[in-house]
Design a protein around this motif. Structure first.
Motif, PDB file in Angstrom:
ATOM      1  N   VAL A   1      96.194 -15.927  60.963  1.00  0.00           N
ATOM      2  CA  VAL A   1      95.000 -16.229  61.756  1.00  0.00           C
ATOM      3  C   VAL A   1      95.132 -17.658  62.256  1.00  0.00           C
ATOM      4  N   THR A   2      94.944 -17.845  63.559  1.00  0.00           N
ATOM      5  CA  THR A   2      95.056 -19.184  64.134  1.00  0.00           C
ATOM      6  C   THR A   2      93.876 -20.054  63.725  1.00  0.00           C
ATOM      7  N   ASP A   3      94.058 -21.332  63.856  1.00  0.00           N
ATOM      8  CA  ASP A   3      93.035 -22.347  63.586  1.00  0.00           C
ATOM      9  C   ASP A   3      91.733 -21.940  64.282  1.00  0.00           C
ATOM     10  N   ARG A   4      90.639 -21.914  63.531  1.00  0.00           N
ATOM     11  CA  ARG A   4      89.341 -21.518  64.080  1.00  0.00           C
ATOM     12  C   ARG A   4      88.414 -22.709  64.277  1.00  0.00           C
ATOM     13  N   GLY A   5      88.996 -23.881  64.492  1.00  0.00           N
ATOM     14  CA  GLY A   5      88.186 -25.066  64.775  1.00  0.00           C
ATOM     15  C   GLY A   5      87.399 -25.525  63.569  1.00  0.00           C
ATOM     16  N   GLU A   6      86.150 -25.922  63.806  1.00  0.00           N
ATOM     17  CA  GLU A   6      85.324 -26.466  62.726  1.00  0.00           C
ATOM     18  C   GLU A   6      85.023 -25.445  61.644  1.00  0.00           C
ATOM     19  N   GLU A   7      84.975 -24.154  62.019  1.00  0.00           N
ATOM     20  CA  GLU A   7      84.690 -23.113  61.030  1.00  0.00           C
ATOM     21  C   GLU A   7      85.779 -23.072  59.960  1.00  0.00           C
ATOM     22  N   TRP A   8      87.016 -23.162  60.365  1.00  0.00           N
ATOM     23  CA  TRP A   8      88.170 -23.163  59.446  1.00  0.00           C
ATOM     24  C   TRP A   8      89.271 -23.934  60.156  1.00  0.00           C
ATOM     25  N   PRO A   9      89.352 -25.256  59.944  1.00  0.00           N
ATOM     26  CA  PRO A   9      90.250 -26.105  60.741  1.00  0.00           C
ATOM     27  C   PRO A   9      91.720 -26.065  60.299  1.00  0.00           C
ATOM     28  N   ALA A  10      92.234 -24.880  60.127  1.00  0.00           N
ATOM     29  CA  ALA A  10      93.643 -24.710  59.769  1.00  0.00           C
ATOM     30  C   ALA A  10      94.035 -23.278  60.063  1.00  0.00           C
ATOM     31  N   ASN A  11      95.315 -23.047  60.253  1.00  0.00           N
ATOM     32  CA  ASN A  11      95.804 -21.680  60.313  1.00  0.00           C
ATOM     33  C   ASN A  11      95.593 -21.062  58.933  1.00  0.00           C
ATOM     34  N   HIS A  12      95.527 -19.748  58.881  1.00  0.00           N
ATOM     35  CA  HIS A  12      95.304 -19.045  57.609  1.00  0.00           C
ATOM     36  C   HIS A  12      96.343 -17.927  57.524  1.00  0.00           C
ATOM     37  N   ILE A  13      97.128 -17.936  56.458  1.00  0.00           N
ATOM     38  CA  ILE A  13      98.223 -16.984  56.303  1.00  0.00           C
ATOM     39  C   ILE A  13      97.961 -16.123  55.085  1.00  0.00           C
ATOM     40  N   GLY A  14      98.031 -14.804  55.265  1.00  0.00           N
ATOM     41  CA  GLY A  14      97.766 -13.878  54.168  1.00  0.00           C
ATOM     42  C   GLY A  14      98.986 -13.062  53.801  1.00  0.00           C
ATOM     43  N   PHE A  15      99.087 -12.770  52.505  1.00  0.00           N
ATOM     44  CA  PHE A  15     100.138 -11.920  51.960  1.00  0.00           C
ATOM     45  C   PHE A  15      99.452 -10.722  51.311  1.00  0.00           C
ATOM     46  N   ILE A  16      99.690  -9.517  51.849  1.00  0.00           N
ATOM     47  CA  ILE A  16      99.037  -8.324  51.339  1.00  0.00           C
ATOM     48  C   ILE A  16     100.080  -7.497  50.597  1.00  0.00           C
ATOM     49  N   PHE A  17      99.841  -7.312  49.289  1.00  0.00           N
ATOM     50  CA  PHE A  17     100.764  -6.584  48.430  1.00  0.00           C
ATOM     51  C   PHE A  17     100.229  -5.186  48.126  1.00  0.00           C
ATOM     52  N   ASP A  18     101.144  -4.278  47.827  1.00  0.00           N
ATOM     53  CA  ASP A  18     100.801  -2.901  47.487  1.00  0.00           C
ATOM     54  C   ASP A  18     100.304  -2.834  46.050  1.00  0.00           C
ATOM     55  N   GLY A  19      99.057  -2.452  45.873  1.00  0.00           N
ATOM     56  CA  GLY A  19      98.489  -2.286  44.544  1.00  0.00           C
ATOM     57  C   GLY A  19      98.602  -0.867  44.023  1.00  0.00           C
ATOM     58  N   GLY A  20      99.076   0.052  44.871  1.00  0.00           N
ATOM     59  CA  GLY A  20      99.236   1.433  44.441  1.00  0.00           C
ATOM     60  C   GLY A  20      97.932   2.210  44.498  1.00  0.00           C
ATOM     61  N   GLU A  21      97.911   3.265  43.711  1.00  0.00           N
ATOM     62  CA  GLU A  21      96.757   4.164  43.667  1.00  0.00           C
ATOM     63  C   GLU A  21      95.918   3.892  42.428  1.00  0.00           C
ATOM     64  N   LEU A  22      94.615   3.910  42.618  1.00  0.00           N
ATOM     65  CA  LEU A  22      93.682   3.798  41.505  1.00  0.00           C
ATOM     66  C   LEU A  22      93.156   5.187  41.163  1.00  0.00           C
ATOM     67  N   THR A  23      93.103   5.495  39.876  1.00  0.00           N
ATOM     68  CA  THR A  23      92.511   6.751  39.432  1.00  0.00           C
ATOM     69  C   THR A  23      90.992   6.642  39.505  1.00  0.00           C
ATOM     70  N   ASP A  24      90.315   7.769  39.409  1.00  0.00           N
ATOM     71  CA  ASP A  24      88.848   7.747  39.391  1.00  0.00           C
ATOM     72  C   ASP A  24      88.337   6.909  38.220  1.00  0.00           C
ATOM     73  N   GLU A  25      89.040   6.985  37.089  1.00  0.00           N
ATOM     74  CA  GLU A  25      88.631   6.210  35.913  1.00  0.00           C
ATOM     75  C   GLU A  25      88.772   4.708  36.162  1.00  0.00           C
ATOM     76  N   GLN A  26      89.856   4.293  36.798  1.00  0.00           N
ATOM     77  CA  GLN A  26      90.048   2.873  37.112  1.00  0.00           C
ATOM     78  C   GLN A  26      88.979   2.387  38.084  1.00  0.00           C
ATOM     79  N   ILE A  27      88.680   3.191  39.079  1.00  0.00           N
ATOM     80  CA  ILE A  27      87.646   2.801  40.052  1.00  0.00           C
ATOM     81  C   ILE A  27      86.293   2.676  39.367  1.00  0.00           C
ATOM     82  N   ALA A  28      85.974   3.623  38.492  1.00  0.00           N
ATOM     83  CA  ALA A  28      84.690   3.585  37.784  1.00  0.00           C
ATOM     84  C   ALA A  28      84.594   2.372  36.857  1.00  0.00           C
ATOM     85  N   ALA A  29      85.735   1.844  36.406  1.00  0.00           N
ATOM     86  CA  ALA A  29      85.742   0.704  35.484  1.00  0.00           C
ATOM     87  C   ALA A  29      85.687  -0.650  36.200  1.00  0.00           C
TER      88      ALA A  29
END
Length: 167
Positions: free
Chosen positions: A86-114
């Motif tokens: 994400v490019t610099d958004r001025g005063e709202e966020w005065p810097a570029n923003h870089i994200g790393f999205i990793f694979d968390g896999g599948e959650l079971t119904d039990e994991q989601i409920a917890a």
């Protein structure tokens, strides 16, 4: 401009500023994306994750933030699904923003409920189909979700870029 050598501290001061975040992308066992609603902006849905702390790697950040935000302890191996810029958004966020999205896999119904949310950060979680998420999210946010989901399904890695008017 002439090639003038600068000491590293001075040189770094001339470079663009950037912050970084990392997160885990989960689906349920049916392949539907799992997301958290931000408490500070109710229209914003996001994945478990957050900004990197000094000295942390992106992977360490994703694991820490996931545990802090959901109570889930992810024990899988790092697999990068995508990078988000994400490019610099001025005063709202005065810097570029870089994200790393990793694979968390599948959650079971039990994991989601917890899942236990930190109410200061997230008000709810949800699992929905891509079509349902598209109706719920803004176009830029949904485009990022769709690209990351595609990367997961195809085994590829994606690069997603966003302009100054973001999130």
């Amino acid at each position: 401009m002439a090639n003038i050598w600068l000491p590293p501290v001075e040189y770094v001061a001339t470079l663009p500023r950037a912050t970084a975040y990392a997160c885990l992308y989960f689906t349920d066992t049916g392949g539907r994306p799992f997301q958290l609603r931000a408490s500070y902006r109710s229209e914003l849905w996001q994945w478990p994750g957050g900004n990197m702390d000094p000295g942390e790697t992106p992977w360490e950040t994703a694991l820490r933030e996931c545990h802090e935000e959901t109570g889930l302890v992810f024990t899988g191996q790092p697999r990068l699904l995508g990078t988000h810029f994400v490019t610099d958004r001025g005063e709202e966020w005065p810097a570029n923003h870089i994200g790393f999205i990793f694979d968390g896999g599948e959650l079971t119904d039990e994991q989601i409920a917890a899942v236990v949310l930190d109410p200061d950060e997230h008000s709810e979680y949800s699992v929905r189909s891509l079509a349902e998420w598209e109706r719920e999210m803004g176009p830029r946010e949904f485009a990022r979700l769709a690209e990351i989901d595609r990367a997961r399904r195809t085994g590829s890695t994606v690069y997603v870029e966003a302009g100054a008017v973001e999130e």
